[in-house]
Scaffold this motif. Structure first.
Motif, PDB file in Angstrom:
ATOM      1  N   LEU A 208      22.718 -18.755 135.777  1.00  0.00           N
ATOM      2  CA  LEU A 208      23.857 -17.845 135.820  1.00  0.00           C
ATOM      3  C   LEU A 208      24.439 -17.500 134.458  1.00  0.00           C
ATOM      4  O   LEU A 208      24.876 -16.366 134.250  1.00  0.00           O
ATOM      5  N   GLU A 209      24.474 -18.445 133.540  1.00  0.00           N
ATOM      6  CA  GLU A 209      25.121 -18.162 132.256  1.00  0.00           C
ATOM      7  C   GLU A 209      24.526 -16.947 131.551  1.00  0.00           C
ATOM      8  O   GLU A 209      25.262 -16.050 131.142  1.00  0.00           O
ATOM      9  N   PRO A 210      23.196 -16.868 131.385  1.00  0.00           N
ATOM     10  CA  PRO A 210      22.655 -15.671 130.719  1.00  0.00           C
ATOM     11  C   PRO A 210      22.895 -14.387 131.517  1.00  0.00           C
ATOM     12  O   PRO A 210      23.127 -13.323 130.937  1.00  0.00           O
ATOM     13  N   LEU A 211      22.870 -14.493 132.828  1.00  0.00           N
ATOM     14  CA  LEU A 211      23.111 -13.321 133.671  1.00  0.00           C
ATOM     15  C   LEU A 211      24.551 -12.826 133.498  1.00  0.00           C
ATOM     16  O   LEU A 211      24.791 -11.628 133.339  1.00  0.00           O
ATOM     17  N   LEU A 212      25.491 -13.745 133.507  1.00  0.00           N
ATOM     18  CA  LEU A 212      26.891 -13.368 133.322  1.00  0.00           C
ATOM     19  C   LEU A 212      27.118 -12.767 131.938  1.00  0.00           C
ATOM     20  O   LEU A 212      27.872 -11.800 131.788  1.00  0.00           O
ATOM     21  N   GLU A 213      26.451 -13.306 130.930  1.00  0.00           N
ATOM     22  CA  GLU A 213      26.558 -12.746 129.583  1.00  0.00           C
ATOM     23  C   GLU A 213      25.998 -11.326 129.534  1.00  0.00           C
ATOM     24  O   GLU A 213      26.573 -10.453 128.873  1.00  0.00           O
ATOM     25  N   ASP A 214      24.894 -11.088 130.220  1.00  0.00           N
ATOM     26  CA  ASP A 214      24.330  -9.735 130.289  1.00  0.00           C
ATOM     27  C   ASP A 214      25.290  -8.771 130.973  1.00  0.00           C
ATOM     28  O   ASP A 214      25.481  -7.640 130.509  1.00  0.00           O
ATOM     29  N   PHE A 215      25.873  -9.218 132.077  1.00  0.00           N
ATOM     30  CA  PHE A 215      26.854  -8.365 132.752  1.00  0.00           C
ATOM     31  C   PHE A 215      27.976  -8.001 131.790  1.00  0.00           C
ATOM     32  O   PHE A 215      28.363  -6.828 131.684  1.00  0.00           O
ATOM     33  N   MET A 216      28.526  -8.975 131.086  1.00  0.00           N
ATOM     34  CA  MET A 216      29.629  -8.714 130.163  1.00  0.00           C
ATOM     35  C   MET A 216      29.211  -7.758 129.048  1.00  0.00           C
ATOM     36  O   MET A 216      29.975  -6.878 128.669  1.00  0.00           O
ATOM     37  N   TYR A 217      27.990  -7.913 128.547  1.00  0.00           N
ATOM     38  CA  TYR A 217      27.499  -7.029 127.486  1.00  0.00           C
ATOM     39  C   TYR A 217      27.469  -5.580 127.973  1.00  0.00           C
ATOM     40  O   TYR A 217      27.998  -4.676 127.312  1.00  0.00           O
ATOM     41  N   TRP A 218      26.843  -5.352 129.118  1.00  0.00           N
ATOM     42  CA  TRP A 218      26.699  -3.980 129.600  1.00  0.00           C
ATOM     43  C   TRP A 218      28.020  -3.373 130.036  1.00  0.00           C
ATOM     44  O   TRP A 218      28.266  -2.180 129.836  1.00  0.00           O
ATOM     45  N   PHE A 219      28.902  -4.186 130.628  1.00  0.00           N
ATOM     46  CA  PHE A 219      30.224  -3.669 130.991  1.00  0.00           C
ATOM     47  C   PHE A 219      31.003  -3.288 129.734  1.00  0.00           C
ATOM     48  O   PHE A 219      31.676  -2.263 129.695  1.00  0.00           O
ATOM     49  N   SER A 220      30.888  -4.093 128.694  1.00  0.00           N
ATOM     50  CA  SER A 220      31.567  -3.807 127.439  1.00  0.00           C
ATOM     51  C   SER A 220      31.028  -2.519 126.808  1.00  0.00           C
ATOM     52  O   SER A 220      31.802  -1.677 126.326  1.00  0.00           O
ATOM     53  N   GLN A 221      29.714  -2.352 126.809  1.00  0.00           N
ATOM     54  CA  GLN A 221      29.101  -1.144 126.264  1.00  0.00           C
ATOM     55  C   GLN A 221      29.578   0.098 127.021  1.00  0.00           C
ATOM     56  O   GLN A 221      29.905   1.115 126.409  1.00  0.00           O
ATOM     57  N   ALA A 222      29.607   0.012 128.323  1.00  0.00           N
ATOM     58  CA  ALA A 222      30.033   1.152 129.139  1.00  0.00           C
ATOM     59  C   ALA A 222      31.511   1.465 128.926  1.00  0.00           C
ATOM     60  O   ALA A 222      31.889   2.640 128.825  1.00  0.00           O
ATOM     61  N   ARG A 223      32.340   0.432 128.843  1.00  0.00           N
ATOM     62  CA  ARG A 223      33.767   0.663 128.591  1.00  0.00           C
ATOM     63  C   ARG A 223      33.976   1.361 127.262  1.00  0.00           C
ATOM     64  O   ARG A 223      34.804   2.257 127.141  1.00  0.00           O
ATOM     65  N   GLN A 224      33.210   0.940 126.267  1.00  0.00           N
ATOM     66  CA  GLN A 224      33.306   1.561 124.953  1.00  0.00           C
ATOM     67  C   GLN A 224      32.954   3.055 125.041  1.00  0.00           C
ATOM     68  O   GLN A 224      33.643   3.893 124.462  1.00  0.00           O
ATOM     69  N   MET A 225      31.902   3.377 125.766  1.00  0.00           N
ATOM     70  CA  MET A 225      31.517   4.780 125.939  1.00  0.00           C
ATOM     71  C   MET A 225      32.595   5.557 126.692  1.00  0.00           C
ATOM     72  O   MET A 225      32.952   6.667 126.319  1.00  0.00           O
ATOM     73  N   LEU A 226      33.095   4.975 127.766  1.00  0.00           N
ATOM     74  CA  LEU A 226      34.081   5.659 128.597  1.00  0.00           C
ATOM     75  C   LEU A 226      35.410   5.839 127.869  1.00  0.00           C
ATOM     76  O   LEU A 226      36.118   6.813 128.113  1.00  0.00           O
ATOM     77  N   ASN A 227      35.750   4.921 126.993  1.00  0.00           N
ATOM     78  CA  ASN A 227      37.014   5.016 126.266  1.00  0.00           C
ATOM     79  C   ASN A 227      36.934   5.881 125.019  1.00  0.00           C
ATOM     80  O   ASN A 227      37.955   6.389 124.564  1.00  0.00           O
ATOM     81  N   GLY A 228      35.732   6.065 124.465  1.00  0.00           N
ATOM     82  CA  GLY A 228      35.665   6.744 123.189  1.00  0.00           C
ATOM     83  C   GLY A 228      34.814   7.987 123.136  1.00  0.00           C
ATOM     84  O   GLY A 228      35.133   8.936 122.428  1.00  0.00           O
ATOM     85  N   ASP A 229      33.724   8.003 123.846  1.00  0.00           N
ATOM     86  CA  ASP A 229      32.782   9.112 123.736  1.00  0.00           C
ATOM     87  C   ASP A 229      33.214  10.300 124.585  1.00  0.00           C
ATOM     88  O   ASP A 229      33.875  10.152 125.603  1.00  0.00           O
ATOM     89  N   THR A 230      32.788  11.471 124.153  1.00  0.00           N
ATOM     90  CA  THR A 230      32.949  12.668 124.963  1.00  0.00           C
ATOM     91  C   THR A 230      31.799  12.672 125.958  1.00  0.00           C
ATOM     92  O   THR A 230      30.635  12.610 125.571  1.00  0.00           O
ATOM     93  N   LEU A 231      32.127  12.717 127.210  1.00  0.00           N
ATOM     94  CA  LEU A 231      31.120  12.671 128.268  1.00  0.00           C
ATOM     95  C   LEU A 231      31.293  13.893 129.167  1.00  0.00           C
ATOM     96  O   LEU A 231      31.886  13.809 130.242  1.00  0.00           O
ATOM     97  N   PRO A 232      30.756  15.044 128.747  1.00  0.00           N
ATOM     98  CA  PRO A 232      30.984  16.282 129.486  1.00  0.00           C
ATOM     99  C   PRO A 232      30.366  16.291 130.888  1.00  0.00           C
ATOM    100  O   PRO A 232      30.757  17.104 131.725  1.00  0.00           O
ATOM    101  N   PHE A 233      29.439  15.401 131.153  1.00  0.00           N
ATOM    102  CA  PHE A 233      28.793  15.348 132.462  1.00  0.00           C
ATOM    103  C   PHE A 233      29.611  14.572 133.490  1.00  0.00           C
ATOM    104  O   PHE A 233      29.237  14.502 134.661  1.00  0.00           O
ATOM    105  N   LEU A 234      30.736  13.963 133.075  1.00  0.00           N
ATOM    106  CA  LEU A 234      31.601  13.214 133.987  1.00  0.00           C
ATOM    107  C   LEU A 234      32.936  13.931 134.157  1.00  0.00           C
ATOM    108  O   LEU A 234      33.565  14.315 133.174  1.00  0.00           O
ATOM    109  N   GLU A 235      33.343  14.094 135.383  1.00  0.00           N
ATOM    110  CA  GLU A 235      34.682  14.604 135.669  1.00  0.00           C
ATOM    111  C   GLU A 235      35.686  13.515 135.261  1.00  0.00           C
ATOM    112  O   GLU A 235      35.361  12.331 135.330  1.00  0.00           O
TER     113      GLU A 235
END
Length: 99
Positions: free
Chosen positions: A14-41
């Motif tokens: 579980l530990e590596p799996l949970l770390e992977d989840f946190m990594y990808w959630f963090s990456q996505a949050r960064q994109m959603l908070n900062g990047d221009t994403l014209p394909f998303l309403e």
């Protein structure tokens, strides 16, 4: 003592799996908070951001419980997080394919 004999195995899986989840959630949050994403309403963006924020809290709590007690997490919960990681991957792919 029901969980103690499985604790090292559960932790090692579980530990590596949970770390992977946190990594990808963090990456996505960064994109959603900062990047221009014209394909998303804006509503889609906010919904996804809320889901990711909630999942991050759940993963952090699960990681803390795992570290302190060795108790794992239900497979259905893991699958929900995995589906959300798939959405994060899709989001990353879309940012690369849209100019």
């Amino acid at each position: 003592m029901p969980h103690s004999s499985y604790s090292p195995i559960v932790k090692s899986l579980l530990e590596p799996l949970l770390e992977d989840f946190m990594y990808w959630f963090s990456q996505a949050r960064q994109m959603l908070n900062g990047d221009t994403l014209p394909f998303l309403e804006p509503s889609q963006r906010q919904t996804l951001l809320a889901q990711i924020t909630q999942a991050q809290g759940e993963v952090q709590a699960t990681h803390a419980l795992l570290a302190s007690t060795g108790v794992g997490v239900d497979t259905s919960v893991l699958m929900g997080w995995h589906r959300l990681v798939l959405e994060c991957w899709h989001l990353r792919l879309q940012t690369r394919t849209h100019p």
